[in-house]
Motif scaffolding. Structure first.
Motif, mmCIF file in Angstrom:
data_model
loop_
_atom_site.group_PDB
_atom_site.id
_atom_site.type_symbol
_atom_site.label_atom_id
_atom_site.label_comp_id
_atom_site.label_asym_id
_atom_site.label_seq_id
_atom_site.Cartn_x
_atom_site.Cartn_y
_atom_site.Cartn_z
ATOM 1 N N GLN A 309 53.619 40.325 36.019
ATOM 2 C CA GLN A 309 52.892 39.355 36.821
ATOM 3 C C GLN A 309 53.703 38.864 38.012
ATOM 4 O O GLN A 309 53.177 38.733 39.103
ATOM 5 C CB GLN A 309 52.442 38.180 35.956
ATOM 6 N N LEU A 310 54.987 38.651 37.778
ATOM 7 C CA LEU A 310 55.810 38.085 38.839
ATOM 8 C C LEU A 310 56.162 39.102 39.919
ATOM 9 O O LEU A 310 56.031 38.831 41.101
ATOM 10 C CB LEU A 310 57.102 37.507 38.262
ATOM 11 N N PHE A 311 56.630 40.280 39.487
ATOM 12 C CA PHE A 311 57.188 41.217 40.472
ATOM 13 C C PHE A 311 56.254 42.339 40.882
ATOM 14 O O PHE A 311 56.387 42.897 41.949
ATOM 15 C CB PHE A 311 58.511 41.789 39.934
ATOM 16 N N ALA A 312 55.302 42.685 39.997
ATOM 17 C CA ALA A 312 54.412 43.780 40.376
ATOM 18 C C ALA A 312 52.994 43.273 40.630
ATOM 19 O O ALA A 312 52.108 44.025 40.987
ATOM 20 C CB ALA A 312 54.411 44.846 39.284
ATOM 21 N N HIS A 313 52.780 41.941 40.432
ATOM 22 C CA HIS A 313 51.467 41.323 40.650
ATOM 23 C C HIS A 313 50.363 42.014 39.866
ATOM 24 O O HIS A 313 49.277 42.253 40.357
ATOM 25 C CB HIS A 313 51.120 41.263 42.136
ATOM 26 N N VAL A 314 50.694 42.360 38.611
ATOM 27 C CA VAL A 314 49.702 42.992 37.749
ATOM 28 C C VAL A 314 49.345 41.986 36.652
ATOM 29 O O VAL A 314 50.233 41.488 35.968
ATOM 30 C CB VAL A 314 50.284 44.277 37.117
ATOM 31 N N PRO A 315 48.032 41.657 36.483
ATOM 32 C CA PRO A 315 47.661 40.687 35.451
ATOM 33 C C PRO A 315 48.061 41.185 34.062
ATOM 34 O O PRO A 315 47.979 42.375 33.777
ATOM 35 C CB PRO A 315 46.135 40.620 35.554
ATOM 36 N N LYS A 316 48.497 40.256 33.184
ATOM 37 C CA LYS A 316 48.960 40.669 31.866
ATOM 38 C C LYS A 316 47.830 41.238 31.016
ATOM 39 O O LYS A 316 48.075 41.941 30.052
ATOM 40 C CB LYS A 316 49.638 39.510 31.148
ATOM 41 N N ASP A 317 46.575 40.942 31.394
ATOM 42 C CA ASP A 317 45.451 41.462 30.620
ATOM 43 C C ASP A 317 45.360 42.979 30.655
ATOM 44 O O ASP A 317 44.678 43.587 29.839
ATOM 45 C CB ASP A 317 44.142 40.865 31.126
ATOM 46 N N VAL A 318 46.066 43.593 31.615
ATOM 47 C CA VAL A 318 46.096 45.045 31.676
ATOM 48 C C VAL A 318 46.603 45.611 30.350
ATOM 49 O O VAL A 318 46.152 46.650 29.889
ATOM 50 C CB VAL A 318 46.966 45.525 32.866
ATOM 51 N N VAL A 319 47.517 44.850 29.696
ATOM 52 C CA VAL A 319 48.030 45.309 28.406
ATOM 53 C C VAL A 319 46.902 45.411 27.375
ATOM 54 O O VAL A 319 46.825 46.374 26.605
ATOM 55 C CB VAL A 319 49.161 44.372 27.907
ATOM 56 N N GLY B 105 39.557 39.119 31.003
ATOM 57 C CA GLY B 105 40.742 38.362 31.421
ATOM 58 C C GLY B 105 41.272 38.880 32.741
ATOM 59 O O GLY B 105 41.652 38.107 33.628
ATOM 60 N N TYR B 106 41.281 40.201 32.868
ATOM 61 C CA TYR B 106 41.775 40.853 34.078
ATOM 62 C C TYR B 106 40.897 40.494 35.283
ATOM 63 O O TYR B 106 41.388 40.091 36.336
ATOM 64 C CB TYR B 106 41.786 42.362 33.838
ATOM 65 N N LEU B 107 39.583 40.624 35.094
ATOM 66 C CA LEU B 107 38.673 40.359 36.209
ATOM 67 C C LEU B 107 38.657 38.874 36.596
ATOM 68 O O LEU B 107 38.450 38.537 37.755
ATOM 69 C CB LEU B 107 37.255 40.830 35.860
ATOM 70 N N LEU B 108 38.866 38.021 35.597
ATOM 71 C CA LEU B 108 38.955 36.590 35.879
ATOM 72 C C LEU B 108 40.053 36.328 36.905
ATOM 73 O O LEU B 108 39.904 35.544 37.831
ATOM 74 C CB LEU B 108 39.254 35.844 34.571
ATOM 75 N N LEU B 109 41.154 37.044 36.742
ATOM 76 C CA LEU B 109 42.279 36.866 37.644
ATOM 77 C C LEU B 109 42.020 37.554 38.987
ATOM 78 O O LEU B 109 42.247 36.990 40.047
ATOM 79 C CB LEU B 109 43.548 37.438 36.999
#
Lengths: 353, 313
Positions: A309-319, B105-109
């Motif tokens: 989230q911090l460095f690659a700006h990828v939401p954690k929900d991707v996991v 969750g992803y789309l919310l963001l």
């Protein structure tokens, strides 16, 4: 030990992971990340730094347990989605000893672990019993019991007898004598003996499945319940046994997390670890040793959440998306097996419920 | 302490509406022999997409369409996995539940730049009122307060119960669905395209679960909250089983569960000495008790949950 079926199984697990990570990458790109930063974040957050490694190990412990909680019942043809509730109850069992009993560690710790396992087991036996006695699908009952235990624990720690500090939803910290010994004293994220307990349980369950009558009966019931019944194996008894073993594993997840890491129980106990356990078990082919690498994979992804989230700006929900896709592709087992062996009926499909 | 009042009955219908839709969804799927525990995730995704459709167009009806659309999409995935590739139905459903959790969750963001829930309220679905009814003496006020003050989705749900009953018992398509669910080999021999019927059932299932989600997010509320389906998909599945895989049965069972939920939330406000968490457990305990008592007597479609393979003659 390394037959063709198992080889195909490992290959299709790897395919599932690769495809899932590719899908995860697509989502990461859409949200504005780039491939190199994403991989770098995952590496730095999981194995590349001491901090990352410590978090990965700590994250892997509950996943090994919750993976086993799904894997054992699965071998009997049962799908235990109740890991969350069983884990919650296990945490309560452990915290009860940790709060109210004050004995030397050598007695107190095993006692707390045992009560946690017992609570988890009871929470697993009930849906097993309802399945055996009334034929109610265990999936529905385990899910219902997840919600019941979540509210129950919420009651205990917020306005119930275990509330520690008025106005908060948590217990007080347990006695020092119930703390798990530390293996690797990394600051912020010390690694306790939980990981050893988890690996021992894997070995024990593997031995149970492969070398004992109990394991043989569980597998026979999972393979073909009718044939098992004809040959004198009680299907009902084994349904309850398998759910009990699953419940014990999940209970230990809660107990070890409480005694080894948190040292108290609160409202926001991370129940989602139990759902990751489903993916862990399926990816590990429901094999007690298979859950270890699968647990480490998901633990590494979770450990890199913050970096992502911090460095690659990828939401954690991707996991979570990756987990869903992994399960989908593990479910595609038969297709992959077919493509690998190029003949029909090459290997058995996983758990025909 | 006035517990049994018109508010309680009104809330029963509010709580039952998503359950009716989702349990009908489960019925479409299981009647064609596919178990769908992905209802929960389809409902959750429906709730999110309803808010999104509503947010970008300002029309809650577009929101409903979006919800139905994503439900159908997830239904299609479930159908591809279970029908075409003959995967385990429970595993596929679980995959959909976890995937939906991640996706929303992803789309919310990505779309709303927030965590947990959407901040800005969207346009709510209209509430149908019939104040003229209140002029009828004695019962008029009661009827308006209980059976009206609902979103159109509540009436659509009732209409769909009737429509589904008609479809399943009175039309050739319904006959085909039942044949596929009970005895796919025979259906195949009769010249029915078994897989096509199963696809129809599973995709319809997703559409209805998606609509149920829309009712939650833009019917009852005006926002999406993460995990807001909170077990309703599973309760709907229980309602379908309790209702013996029949449309009206599923509706009555949903109303019973709805009553349990409404009762729980009503009792919460009163000064009963029982902690409110215990009331929140009521619908889940009720589901377990009901299933333990009833399942022995209700029989699922014979080929439910089993993959159908042509070559197995």
């Amino acid at each position: 030990m390394f037959g063709k079926g198992r080889f195909v199984g490992i290959i299709s697990s790897i395919i599932a992971v690769v495809v899932a990570i590719l899908v995860g990458m697509v989502f990461a790109l859409i949200s504005g990340g780039n491939i190199i930063d994403t991989f770098k974040a995952i590496y730095m957050g999981s194995f590349g730094t001491q901090m990352g490694l410590a978090s990965t190990i700590n994250n892997a412990v509950p996943l090994i347990f919750t993976g086993l909680a799904v894997a054992l019942p699965f071998r009997a043809g049962l799908f235990n989605i109740g890991g969350a509730g069983q884990m919650y109850m296990g945490a309560i069992g452990a915290v009860l000893i940790g709060l109210y009993v004050n004995l030397p560690s050598v007695i107190e710790i095993p006692l707390a672990v045992a009560l946690g396992a017992l609570f988890g087991m009871m929470w697993g036996i009930l849906p097993g019993y309802l399945k055996a006695k009334f034929g109610v699908h265990e999936v529905i009952n385990t899910i219902m019991m997840n919600y019941i235990s979540i509210y129950f624990v919420r009651y205990l720690v917020s306005n119930g007898p275990l509330n520690g500090v008025m106005g908060t939803a948590r217990t007080v910290v347990i006695h020092k004598s119930a703390f798990f010994p530390i293996l690797w004293n990394y600051p912020i994220k010390p690694v306790s003996i939980s990981i050893v307990v988890a690996v021992i349980l894997c070995a024990f369950y593997y031995w149970l499945l492969e070398s004992t009558k109990i394991g043989f009966e569980i597998k026979a019931v999972g393979y073909n319940p009718k044939a098992a019944e004809y040959s004198g194996i009680s299907v009902n008894k084994n349904i309850i046994t398998a759910m009990a073993l699953g419940g014990i594993a999940a209970g230990l997840a809660g107990a070890c997390f409480t005694l080894g890491e948190m040292h108290f129980v609160s409202n926001d106990f991370p129940v989602e670890m139990a759902f990751t356990g489903i993916a862990v078990s399926l990816l590990g082919r429901n094999n007690p040793y298979g859950v270890i690498p699968a647990a480490f994979l998901f633990a590494a992804l979770q450990a890199s959440n913050l970096q992502l989230q911090l460095f690659a700006h990828v939401p954690k929900d991707v996991v979570n998306i990756i987990q869903g896709v992994v399960i989908m592709f593990v479910a595609l087992d038969r297709l992959i097996t077919y493509l690998l062996t190029r003949r029909k009926g090459g290997a058995k499909g996983i758990g025909n419920t | 302490m006035e517990i049994l009042n018109t508010t309680l009955l009104n809330q029963t219908i509010v709580a039952a509406t998503p359950l009716i839709l989702a349990s009908l969804g489960g019925l479409y799927s299981e009647r064609t022999g596919v178990v769908n525990i992905g209802l929960e995730g389809m409902m959750l995704a429906g709730a999110f997409f309803a808010v999104w459709g509503d947010y970008i167009t300002g029309s809650p009806w577009v929101g409903v369409l979006f919800a139905v659309g994503i439900g159908m999409g997830l239904g299609l995935i479930h159908a591809v996995l279970t029908v075409t590739f003959k995967s385990d139905h429970i595993i596929s459903g679980t995959a959909i539940n976890i995937f939906s959790l991640g996706l929303t969750g992803y789309l919310l963001l990505v779309l709303f730049h927030t965590h947990g829930s959407t901040r800005e309220p969207v346009t709510q679905l209209p509430y149908i009122n019939f104040t003229a009814l209140e002029r009828i003496p004695v019962v008029g006020k009661f009827i308006n307060e209980v059976f009206f003050n609902h979103t159109p989705i509540a009436y659509i749900a009732l209409g769909l119960v009737i429509l589904t009953w008609f479809l399943i018992y009175k039309t050739p398509l319904g006959l085909h669905m039942r044949a596929v669910g009970e005895y796919p080999e025979a259906a195949d021999n009769m010249g029915i395209n078994v897989n096509r019927i199963k696809y129809f059932g599973v995709i319809m299932s997703g559409a209805l679960a998606g609509m149920a989600g829309a009712q939650l997010s833009i019917g009852v509320l005006t926002q999406f909250v993460q995990g807001m389906s909170s077990g309703r998909g599973f309760i709907a599945l229980a309602a379908m089983i309790f209702g013996k895989w029949k449309p009206f049965g599923a509706m009555w069972a949903s109303l019973l569960f709805g009553f349990g939920t409404a009762l729980a939330s009503n009792l919460q406000g009163t000064n009963v000495a029982i902690p409110n968490q215990f009331f929140l457990m009521v619908p889940f305990i009720l589901t377990m008790v009901v299933l333990a008592g009833i399942v022995g007597k209700s029989i699922p479609p014979a080929a439910d949950g089993k993959p159908y393979e042509k070559e197995n003659k």
